[in-house]
Each structure stands twice: as structure tokens, then as C-alpha cells.
Write an enzyme that holds these catalytic residues in place. Structure first.
Site, PDB file in Angstrom:
ATOM      1  N   SER A 145       0.474  -1.088   0.108  1.00 35.02           N
ATOM      2  CA  SER A 145       0.176   0.155  -0.018  1.00 35.02           C
ATOM      3  C   SER A 145       0.773   1.270  -0.146  1.00 35.02           C
ATOM      4  O   SER A 145       2.157   0.847   0.352  1.00 35.02           O
ATOM      5  CB  SER A 145      -1.240   0.296   1.289  1.00 35.02           C
ATOM      6  OG  SER A 145      -1.379   1.432   0.882  1.00 35.02           O
ATOM      7  N   TYR A 190      -2.243  -0.959  10.487  1.00 35.29           N
ATOM      8  CA  TYR A 190      -2.253  -1.400   8.774  1.00 35.29           C
ATOM      9  C   TYR A 190      -0.569  -0.898   7.857  1.00 35.29           C
ATOM     10  O   TYR A 190      -0.366  -1.598   7.544  1.00 35.29           O
ATOM     11  CB  TYR A 190      -3.304  -0.542   8.443  1.00 35.29           C
ATOM     12  CG  TYR A 190      -3.611  -0.671   6.611  1.00 35.29           C
ATOM     13  CD1 TYR A 190      -4.520  -2.064   6.512  1.00 35.29           C
ATOM     14  CD2 TYR A 190      -2.847  -0.084   5.732  1.00 35.29           C
ATOM     15  CE1 TYR A 190      -4.265  -1.982   4.524  1.00 35.29           C
ATOM     16  CE2 TYR A 190      -2.428   0.126   4.474  1.00 35.29           C
ATOM     17  CZ  TYR A 190      -4.178  -0.808   4.311  1.00 35.29           C
ATOM     18  OH  TYR A 190      -4.318  -1.450   2.946  1.00 35.29           O
TER      19      TYR A 190
END
Length: 277
Positions: A140, A153
Site C-alpha cells: 500500500s 495497517y
């Protein structure tokens, strides 16, 4: 289609929806035999019926034995594994780091980091034996910059990029390439859930893009197929950022999550209690 993956065998985790489903579809269109691994049996089976020569394997990526079993299923069905896509994911724990529980933290890393480790480990065992293969992981932009996602995350996605590099350094001499893709804000079912509606998700993705266009799952799938193909045969230990330039523009979207009350978005592995401190 050009059939860049003709007769190759690909295993995609988190394949029942979002980037995983788009990747499975595109790989099948490019000629691959695809094994779909996911915890959503209903959607996974439906997609397997839709695609050419695709099969579904129920897989919770936070459980090593289930990831190993999915790899074994691909080998049983096709005799080889040419591409592993570690895609399964969710938002997981969000909210202030002051209030994030240990249970929520570990549950998030169990899917986003442990699942990638298991995928690389067991796919590599098969690929080293055959002397070829490629392993791809979905990171990401939160793994490229701080502040673009929730704390757990963001930590996991940074680790995925580091693991990609270190695994590539070991596996390259044995014929196995290891790469990652780092998507920007992409209109997936997870984002729709977080934003409340598909249109709100599209609007948010458009605002996040310096190009002013929303990033869609099919565009991340195209990057993954490129990395899986012979067009990328000399691309290794690389993280391909597909974000319309967000990371260069310096956007910081993490406050969307940090300023919320502590919570958890996604399925808690094993029914764990995310509120346990």
C-alpha cells in the site's frame, strides 16, 4: 487478450472481491489457471464458476496450515505453481494508538503480515523445486509513506515491502522473482464499507488522486499481471507504486482513521475480541 500468462498456474489470496477478484479475472483472461483463496466461500465459489478453469480453496491466510493447503491444492490440480499473489487484507484496527488493543493489533498483523509470510514461504518451496516462479504481494502507499493509513495497517504494509526485498535476495538465485504493488486509494468493497456508499468511495478516491481520477481494482490487477508476465522478467525486489502520484504529492489521509474511536474493520481471525486490552 494477449495471453501473457497462457497455461500458467496462479494462486490469488483474498480473491473473492476487490483487487483479488479483479486480478483473478484478468489472469484468467490472460490464459492462467487460477486458484481462488478466500474466507468468503459464497463469493469465491461464484467467481470460480465464472472464470475459465478456476477453482476455489477456502483459506484463512492468518492460519499457516490453510495457506499451505491452498498451495498444495494448486500443485495437486496443476502440478506446478507459477505465480503467488498475496492479496488478502482488510483495514483491521483503527483509531488512536493510545486506545488500540493488543488483540486488534495482532489480528491485523495476522492477516496483513503473517499471511504474506506464509504465502511467500509455501509458494517459494514449490517454486524452488521447479526452478521458476514469481511471488507478488499487495502492499500500500501506507507502506511507502507514514500517515496514509491506520497504525497497524501502516506497520504491516511497511513490513510487506521489507519482506519482499529480503525474500527476493534469497530466492532470485533459485529462479524465483519477488515483487510487490503498492496501490493508492482504490475503490474496493472495503472502501465502500468505510465510506458508506460506492459513490462516496469514488468521490473520496477522486479527491485523493492528483490526476483527479479514481483508482479502480482493475488498474491494480493490470500492474500485478505485468509483474507476473515475462515482460517483467528482470523486475525483482521492486515495489511498483500505483497511486496517481499521491506519495509524491505528500497527501496524508491517516487522520481519517486516527481520529475515530478505536475499532476494527474486517473479519477478526478466529473470532478474537478486538476490544481486549
Amino acid at each position: 487478450m494477449s495471453e501473457r500468462l497462457k497455461d500458467r498456474v496462479a494462486l490469488v489470496t483474498g480473491a473473492a472481491s476487490g483487487i483479488g477478484a479483479a486480478t483473478a479475472r484478468l489472469m484468467a483472461q490472460e490464459g492462467a489457471f487460477v486458484v481462488l483463496a478466500d474466507v468468503d466461500e459464497h463469493a469465491g465459489q461464484a467467481l470460480a464458476r465464472e472464470l475459465r478453469d478456476a477453482t476455489f480453496a477456502y483459506t484463512d491466510v492468518s492460519v499457516e496450515a490453510q495457506v499451505a493447503a491452498a498451495v498444495d491444492e494448486a500443485l495437486r490440480l496443476h502440478g506446478r505453481l507459477d505465480c503467488m499473489v498475496n492479496n488478502a487484507g482488510f483495514v483491521g484496527a483503527y483509531g488512536s494508538i493510545l486506545e488500540t488493543s493488543a488483540a486488534a493489533w495482532h489480528a491485523t498483523l495476522g492477516v496483513l503480515l503473517d499471511g504474506v509470510f506464509y504465502g511467500i514461504k509455501h509458494a517459494a518451496r514449490a517454486m524452488v523445486k521447479q526452478g521458476s516462479g514469481c511471488i507478488l504481494s499487495v502492499a500500500s502507499t501506507a507502506g511507502v509513506m507514514g500517515g496514509l493509513g491506520p497504525h497497524a495497517y501502516t506497520s504491516a504494509k511497511h513490513a510487506v515491502i521489507g519482506l519482499t526485498r529480503s525474500a527476493a535476495s534469497e530466492l532470485a538465485p533459485r529462479g524465483v522473482r519477488v515483487n510487490a504493488v503498492a496501490p493508492g486509494t482504490t475503490v474496493t468493497e472495503m472502501m465502500v464499507q468505510g465510506r458508506g456508499s460506492r459513490q462516496a468511495a469514488i468521490d473520496a478516491a477522486t479527491r485523493a488522486s492528483p490526476l483527479g481520477t479514481p483508482l479502480m481494482p482493475q488498474e491494480i490487477a493490470a500492474a500485478l499481471v505485468y509483474l507476473a508476465s515475462d515482460d517483467a522478467r528482470h523486475v525483482n525486489a521492486h515495489t511498483l507504486v500505483v497511486d496517481s502520484g499521491v506519495t509524491v504529492a505528500g497527501a496524508s489521509g491517516g487522520a481519517v482513521f486516527h481520529n475515530r474511536p478505536a475499532g476494527f474493520m474486517g473479519r477478526m481471525p478466529g473470532g478474537a475480541n478486538a476490544d481486549a486490552r
